[in-house]
Scaffold this active site. Structure first.
Site, PDB file in Angstrom:
ATOM      1  N   SER A   9       0.927  -1.254   0.004  1.00 13.06           N
ATOM      2  CA  SER A   9       0.100   0.081   0.062  1.00 13.06           C
ATOM      3  C   SER A   9       0.736   1.363  -0.083  1.00 13.06           C
ATOM      4  CB  SER A   9      -0.915   0.053   1.207  1.00 13.06           C
ATOM      5  OG  SER A   9      -1.543   1.336   1.428  1.00 13.06           O
ATOM      6  N   LYS A  14      -3.067   3.701   5.945  1.00  9.44           N
ATOM      7  CA  LYS A  14      -3.523   2.520   5.731  1.00  9.44           C
ATOM      8  C   LYS A  14      -2.427   1.383   6.180  1.00  9.44           C
ATOM      9  CE  LYS A  14      -5.759   1.197   1.866  1.00  9.44           C
ATOM     10  NZ  LYS A  14      -5.955   0.674   0.619  1.00  9.44           N
ATOM     11  N   ASP A  71      -8.000  -3.152  -0.580  1.00 10.68           N
ATOM     12  CA  ASP A  71      -8.774  -2.194  -1.151  1.00 10.68           C
ATOM     13  C   ASP A  71      -9.955  -1.872  -0.269  1.00 10.68           C
ATOM     14  OD1 ASP A  71      -8.660  -0.681  -3.558  1.00 10.68           O
ATOM     15  OD2 ASP A  71     -10.824  -1.333  -3.737  1.00 10.68           O
ATOM     16  N   SER A  72     -10.338  -0.641   0.062  1.00 14.00           N
ATOM     17  CA  SER A  72     -11.186  -0.143   0.868  1.00 14.00           C
ATOM     18  C   SER A  72     -11.995   1.174   0.519  1.00 14.00           C
ATOM     19  CB  SER A  72     -10.496  -0.295   2.426  1.00 14.00           C
ATOM     20  OG  SER A  72      -9.324   0.480   2.036  1.00 14.00           O
ATOM     21  N   PHE A 154      -6.987   8.905   9.105  1.00  9.46           N
ATOM     22  CA  PHE A 154      -6.459   9.330   7.829  1.00  9.46           C
ATOM     23  C   PHE A 154      -8.056   9.330   6.904  1.00  9.46           C
ATOM     24  CE2 PHE A 154      -6.848   5.415   5.247  1.00  9.46           C
ATOM     25  CZ  PHE A 154      -6.844   4.303   6.288  1.00  9.46           C
ATOM     26  N   GLY A 155      -8.050   9.714   5.872  1.00 12.33           N
ATOM     27  CA  GLY A 155      -9.095   9.358   4.767  1.00 12.33           C
ATOM     28  C   GLY A 155     -10.281  10.196   5.427  1.00 12.33           C
ATOM     29  N   ASP A 157     -11.964   9.394   8.316  1.00  9.84           N
ATOM     30  CA  ASP A 157     -12.178   9.103   9.584  1.00  9.84           C
ATOM     31  C   ASP A 157     -12.636   9.979  10.507  1.00  9.84           C
ATOM     32  OD1 ASP A 157     -10.899   6.536   9.527  1.00  9.84           O
ATOM     33  OD2 ASP A 157      -8.841   6.977   9.915  1.00  9.84           O
ATOM     34  N   LYS A 177      -9.837   2.502  17.438  1.00 13.85           N
ATOM     35  CA  LYS A 177     -10.460   2.473  16.006  1.00 13.85           C
ATOM     36  C   LYS A 177     -10.353   0.948  15.205  1.00 13.85           C
ATOM     37  CE  LYS A 177      -9.774   3.562  11.067  1.00 13.85           C
ATOM     38  NZ  LYS A 177      -8.846   4.110   9.929  1.00 13.85           N
ATOM     39  N   ARG A 183     -11.294  -2.588   8.559  1.00 13.38           N
ATOM     40  CA  ARG A 183      -9.626  -3.336   8.363  1.00 13.38           C
ATOM     41  C   ARG A 183      -9.487  -3.970   9.565  1.00 13.38           C
ATOM     42  NH1 ARG A 183      -7.798   1.356   7.206  1.00 13.38           N
ATOM     43  NH2 ARG A 183      -8.138   0.650   4.962  1.00 13.38           N
TER      44      ARG A 183
HETATM   45  P1  ITT Z   1      -3.362   1.770  -1.896  1.00 10.59           P
HETATM   46  O1  ITT Z   1      -4.355   1.479  -3.059  1.00 10.59           O
HETATM   47  O2  ITT Z   1      -1.718   2.089  -2.345  1.00 10.59           O
HETATM   48  O3  ITT Z   1      -3.470   0.807  -0.732  1.00 10.59           O
HETATM   49  P2  ITT Z   1      -5.160   3.935  -1.606  1.00 10.59           P
HETATM   50  O4  ITT Z   1      -5.631   5.078  -0.509  1.00 10.59           O
HETATM   51  O5  ITT Z   1      -5.319   4.285  -3.180  1.00 10.59           O
HETATM   52  O6  ITT Z   1      -3.798   3.199  -1.238  1.00 10.59           O
HETATM   53  P3  ITT Z   1      -7.712   2.588  -1.597  1.00 10.59           P
HETATM   54  O7  ITT Z   1      -7.795   2.410  -3.398  1.00 10.59           O
HETATM   55  O8  ITT Z   1      -7.938   1.241  -1.313  1.00 10.59           O
HETATM   56  O9  ITT Z   1      -6.264   2.854  -1.407  1.00 10.59           O
HETATM   57  O10 ITT Z   1      -8.605   3.628  -1.294  1.00 10.59           O
HETATM   58  C1  ITT Z   1      -9.099   3.575   0.017  1.00 10.59           C
HETATM   59  C2  ITT Z   1      -9.569   5.143   0.312  1.00 10.59           C
HETATM   60  O11 ITT Z   1     -10.946   4.902   0.997  1.00 10.59           O
HETATM   61  C3  ITT Z   1      -8.707   5.800   1.126  1.00 10.59           C
HETATM   62  O12 ITT Z   1      -7.771   6.492   0.493  1.00 10.59           O
HETATM   63  C4  ITT Z   1      -9.439   6.606   2.164  1.00 10.59           C
HETATM   64  O13 ITT Z   1      -9.970   7.844   1.457  1.00 10.59           O
HETATM   65  C5  ITT Z   1     -10.759   5.742   2.315  1.00 10.59           C
HETATM   66  N1  ITT Z   1     -10.327   4.702   3.370  1.00 10.59           N
HETATM   67  C6  ITT Z   1     -10.186   3.401   3.456  1.00 10.59           C
HETATM   68  N2  ITT Z   1     -10.114   3.029   4.703  1.00 10.59           N
HETATM   69  C7  ITT Z   1     -10.189   4.037   5.405  1.00 10.59           C
HETATM   70  C8  ITT Z   1      -9.943   4.129   6.933  1.00 10.59           C
HETATM   71  O14 ITT Z   1      -9.755   3.033   7.757  1.00 10.59           O
HETATM   72  N3  ITT Z   1     -10.290   5.520   7.300  1.00 10.59           N
HETATM   73  C9  ITT Z   1     -10.413   6.601   6.550  1.00 10.59           C
HETATM   74  N4  ITT Z   1     -10.773   6.483   5.115  1.00 10.59           N
HETATM   75  C10 ITT Z   1     -10.489   5.183   4.501  1.00 10.59           C
END
Ligand code: ITT
Length: 198
Positions: A9, A14, A71-72, A154-155, A157, A177, A183
């Site tokens: 990742s 993450k 992927d999330s 992050f993201g 959250d 969390k 996750r």
């Molecule tokens: P990688 O593919 O390199 O792992 P990415 O950020 O592009 O990094 P994803 O394509 O899986 O990963 O996108 C997941 C997005 O969903 C991430 O960028 C966040 O915006 C959101 N996300 C996923 N899990 C989260 C969490 O635990 N808390 C907050 N936001 C989350």
């Protein structure tokens, strides 16, 4: 000597959570920074499962080591499931957590509390080079706040309040969390699988 397990990742928040959830397993856990830079995997799948498998297969074959990827994303009911698999890029090219959260708040500005239900979904994929991926999925139900709450995580959250709680993930430390999160759920199942391989 313990075998290498690469966390595939490029998202630092993450990757840190994945590393925390792997502590104590008999693997030599490494990150992408421990390997030469390669182009990012292409995430063109329509499901979390397809994209998670693509990422783990890609890095395992690039570097010849076992890889765990995830992927999330955030699925918001009032938005027909958006941003979903597009969560990372919700606000377009150059998207950041700040611009994604601003876009989400704007999209829900007229949505009342009773209709702000959402869930985080995580599909974790483990791949040994040349073998089929093993997938585990975790989800957490919750709702979207009316403003960002808390500096942590992050993201999305700071906007996500898990069901049964009155604080966002942005107001919780990583231990709290991960006990509740998508996750955390996916990775606890993955740990059981990884332990069964020993
Ligand atoms: P990688 O593919 O390199 O792992 P990415 O950020 O592009 O990094 P994803 O394509 O899986 O990963 O996108 C997941 C997005 O969903 C991430 O960028 C966040 O915006 C959101 N996300 C996923 N899990 C989260 C969490 O635990 N808390 C907050 N936001 C989350």
């Amino acid at each position: 000597m313990a075998e290498t397990l690469l966390i595939g990742s490029g998202n630092r928040g993450k990757a840190a959570e994945l590393a925390e959830l792997l502590v104590g397993l008999p693997w030599d856990v490494k990150g992408l920074g421990d390997f030469p830079e390669v182009p990012e995997p292409i995430e063109d799948g329509e499901t979390f499962e397809a994209n998670a498998a693509k990422k783990a297969v890609y890095f395992a074959s690039q570097f010849g080591v076992a890889c765990l990827a995830d992927d999330s994303g955030l699925v918001v009911d009032a938005l027909g499931g958006a941003p979903g698999v597009y969560s990372a890029r919700y606000s377009g090219a150059g998207a950041t957590d700040l611009t994604n959260n601003a876009k989400l708040l704007d999209a829900l500005r007229d949505t009342p509390e009773s209709e702000r239900s959402a869930r985080f979904v995580c599909c974790a994929a483990f791949v040994v080079p040349g073998q089929e991926p093993h997938l585990e999925v975790g989800t957490v139900e919750g709702c979207i706040a009316f403003e960002t709450l808390g500096p942590r995580g992050f993201g999305y959250d700071p906007l996500f309040i898990p069901e049964g709680h009155d604080r966002s993930f942005g107001q919780m430390d990583s231990t709290e969390k991960l006990a509740l999160s998508h996750r955390g759920h996916a990775l606890r199942k993955m740990r059981t699988y990884l332990e069964s391989l020993q």
